[in-house]
Design a protein around this motif. Structure first.
Motif, PDB file in Angstrom:
ATOM      1  N   CYS A   1      -2.814  69.279  55.772  1.00 57.06           N
ATOM      2  CA  CYS A   1      -2.422  70.154  54.812  1.00 57.06           C
ATOM      3  C   CYS A   1      -1.242  69.382  54.074  1.00 57.06           C
ATOM      4  CB  CYS A   1      -1.893  71.623  55.380  1.00 57.06           C
ATOM      5  SG  CYS A   1      -3.279  72.460  55.941  1.00 57.06           S
ATOM      6  N   LEU A   2      -1.187  69.200  52.853  1.00 55.88           N
ATOM      7  CA  LEU A   2      -0.019  68.949  52.066  1.00 55.88           C
ATOM      8  C   LEU A   2       0.683  69.985  51.422  1.00 55.88           C
ATOM      9  CD1 LEU A   2       1.603  66.344  51.043  1.00 55.88           C
ATOM     10  CD2 LEU A   2      -0.049  66.153  49.226  1.00 55.88           C
ATOM     11  N   VAL A   3       2.082  70.035  51.795  1.00 60.00           N
ATOM     12  CA  VAL A   3       2.730  70.950  51.263  1.00 60.00           C
ATOM     13  C   VAL A   3       3.755  70.392  50.362  1.00 60.00           C
ATOM     14  CG1 VAL A   3       4.125  72.940  51.772  1.00 60.00           C
ATOM     15  CG2 VAL A   3       2.375  72.539  53.221  1.00 60.00           C
ATOM     16  N   THR A   4       4.017  70.621  49.105  1.00 59.26           N
ATOM     17  CA  THR A   4       5.242  70.214  48.134  1.00 59.26           C
ATOM     18  C   THR A   4       5.727  71.411  47.425  1.00 59.26           C
ATOM     19  OG1 THR A   4       3.378  69.695  46.444  1.00 59.26           O
ATOM     20  CG2 THR A   4       3.898  67.894  47.751  1.00 59.26           C
TER      21      THR A   4
ATOM     22  N   LEU B   1       1.432  80.662  58.008  1.00 55.08           N
ATOM     23  CA  LEU B   1       2.007  80.470  56.454  1.00 55.08           C
ATOM     24  C   LEU B   1       0.987  79.937  55.702  1.00 55.08           C
ATOM     25  CD1 LEU B   1       5.694  79.513  57.436  1.00 55.08           C
ATOM     26  CD2 LEU B   1       4.660  81.575  56.296  1.00 55.08           C
ATOM     27  N   LEU B   2       0.147  78.948  56.216  1.00 52.88           N
ATOM     28  CA  LEU B   2      -0.724  78.103  55.375  1.00 52.88           C
ATOM     29  C   LEU B   2      -2.073  78.899  55.212  1.00 52.88           C
ATOM     30  CD1 LEU B   2       0.385  74.315  56.363  1.00 52.88           C
ATOM     31  CD2 LEU B   2       0.936  75.896  54.550  1.00 52.88           C
ATOM     32  N   ASP B   3      -2.251  79.935  55.938  1.00 48.23           N
ATOM     33  CA  ASP B   3      -3.706  80.618  55.691  1.00 48.23           C
ATOM     34  C   ASP B   3      -4.683  79.972  56.369  1.00 48.23           C
ATOM     35  OD1 ASP B   3      -4.968  82.864  55.300  1.00 48.23           O
ATOM     36  OD2 ASP B   3      -5.366  82.518  53.183  1.00 48.23           O
TER      37      ASP B   3
ATOM     38  N   ILE C   1       3.398  66.933  55.558  1.00 46.65           N
ATOM     39  CA  ILE C   1       1.972  66.838  55.908  1.00 46.65           C
ATOM     40  C   ILE C   1       2.037  67.827  57.259  1.00 46.65           C
ATOM     41  CG2 ILE C   1      -0.105  65.358  56.662  1.00 46.65           C
ATOM     42  CD1 ILE C   1       1.065  63.346  54.906  1.00 46.65           C
ATOM     43  N   VAL C   2       1.164  68.960  57.140  1.00 44.67           N
ATOM     44  CA  VAL C   2       1.107  69.593  58.460  1.00 44.67           C
ATOM     45  C   VAL C   2      -0.347  69.136  59.026  1.00 44.67           C
ATOM     46  CG1 VAL C   2       1.139  72.066  59.541  1.00 44.67           C
ATOM     47  CG2 VAL C   2       2.353  71.423  57.310  1.00 44.67           C
ATOM     48  N   VAL C   3      -0.608  68.732  60.086  1.00 48.11           N
ATOM     49  CA  VAL C   3      -1.637  68.231  60.820  1.00 48.11           C
ATOM     50  C   VAL C   3      -2.202  69.327  61.717  1.00 48.11           C
ATOM     51  CG1 VAL C   3      -2.900  66.494  62.051  1.00 48.11           C
ATOM     52  CG2 VAL C   3      -1.026  65.912  60.855  1.00 48.11           C
ATOM     53  N   PHE C   4      -3.490  69.931  61.364  1.00 48.38           N
ATOM     54  CA  PHE C   4      -3.979  70.761  62.142  1.00 48.38           C
ATOM     55  C   PHE C   4      -5.389  70.157  63.092  1.00 48.38           C
ATOM     56  CE2 PHE C   4      -1.997  73.202  58.958  1.00 48.38           C
ATOM     57  CZ  PHE C   4      -1.480  74.630  59.718  1.00 48.38           C
ATOM     58  N   LYS C   5      -5.375  70.658  64.452  1.00 43.14           N
ATOM     59  CA  LYS C   5      -6.433  70.055  64.973  1.00 43.14           C
ATOM     60  C   LYS C   5      -7.479  71.504  65.114  1.00 43.14           C
ATOM     61  CE  LYS C   5      -4.814  72.026  69.430  1.00 43.14           C
ATOM     62  NZ  LYS C   5      -4.392  71.787  70.732  1.00 43.14           N
ATOM     63  N   GLN C   6      -8.842  70.921  64.933  1.00 42.76           N
ATOM     64  CA  GLN C   6     -10.048  72.113  64.725  1.00 42.76           C
ATOM     65  C   GLN C   6     -10.348  71.976  66.352  1.00 42.76           C
ATOM     66  OE1 GLN C   6     -12.665  70.280  61.954  1.00 42.76           O
ATOM     67  NE2 GLN C   6     -10.984  70.501  60.072  1.00 42.76           N
TER      68      GLN C   6
END
Ligand code: IYR
Length: 226
Positions: A74-77, A185-187, A128-133
């Motif tokens: 997830c790219l947060v700007t 926060l990033l839903d 950059i917020v990295v999520f694992k699935q």
């Protein structure tokens, strides 16, 4: 039940440099990576969006269990969203530094000079917020397994950091703890868990980093030659 046909195979002949060039390239890459440092003092200067797209594409070339690629970057700007992330991270870190981390941990962190202030979460132009699935989905929405998720996403993050370094950008591997506030926060969907938060950008003009040393090869390598 094997309900999936094997993928077709294709010839694979990666370029093979001669021995001298291979060593020269290995050394040049080692020096490049040795110059990577975790940065906590960012310039607010923006980063070209296509550069970020490229480093995330590189991260997603990492190997993964059964080629599931069990990651989301997830790219947060957006400044307002960065502000909310900072507020939530600092709330957790105040609890961490205020007693939730045991004394030995605080002692280990003292030389790095970190504290609960996470202003870089707002100053860095990109997060950059990295999520694992934890699992995937079948077309009908039922769960499908992912494999070696920690290893796969960890390797992808390594690729990401190498790509960031190669692009002349700097980053921090930040692990606010616990980090479930990021999925909120990033839903993010129910199968995703925050893995790593990576602020990316350029260093501040007065950026400094701890003067640390890396272990020598003989400290990290054991040989079992014939
Ligand atoms: N998550 C905290 C603490 C922290 C932990 C480790 I291990 C570090 O290498 C650095 C910091 C923080 O972000 O401050």
């Amino acid at each position: 039940m094997h309900d999936r046909p094997a993928l077709r195979t294709i010839a694979y002949h990666p370029e093979r440099p001669d021995a001298a060039e291979a060593l020269q390239r290995a050394t040049a890459f080692r020096k490049l990576m040795d110059g990577r440092r975790s940065v906590r003092h960012f310039s607010p200067e923006a980063v070209a969006p296509e550069l970020i797209d490229e480093v995330i594409r590189t991260a997603s070339t990492a190997p993964s269990g059964a080629h599931k690629q069990p990651w989301t970057f997830c790219l947060v700007t957006d400044p307002a969203l960065k502000h909310r992330i900072r507020e939530a991270a600092e709330e957790e870190e105040r609890a961490n530094y205020g007693g939730r981390m045991p004394p030995e941990w605080l002692e280990d962190l003292a030389p790095l000079g970190t504290d609960a202030n996470k202003d870089f979460l707002e100053i860095a132009p990109c997060l950059i917020v990295v999520f694992k699935q934890a699992h995937g989905h079948r077309p009908d929405g039922t769960k499908r397994k992912n494999y070696y998720v920690e290893e796969s996403v960890g390797i992808a993050c390594g690729f990401l950091l190498a790509a960031i370094r190669n692009a002349g950008l700097v980053a921090l591997t930040h692990t606010p703890s616990p980090m479930n506030f990021l999925a909120r926060l990033l839903d993010r969907p129910e199968n995703e868990r925050a893995f790593l938060l990576v602020p990316v950008g350029h260093p501040a003009a007065d950026c400094e980093v701890p003067d640390l040393r890396r272990k020598e090869l003989c400290e990290v390598m054991v040989r079992y030659g014939g």
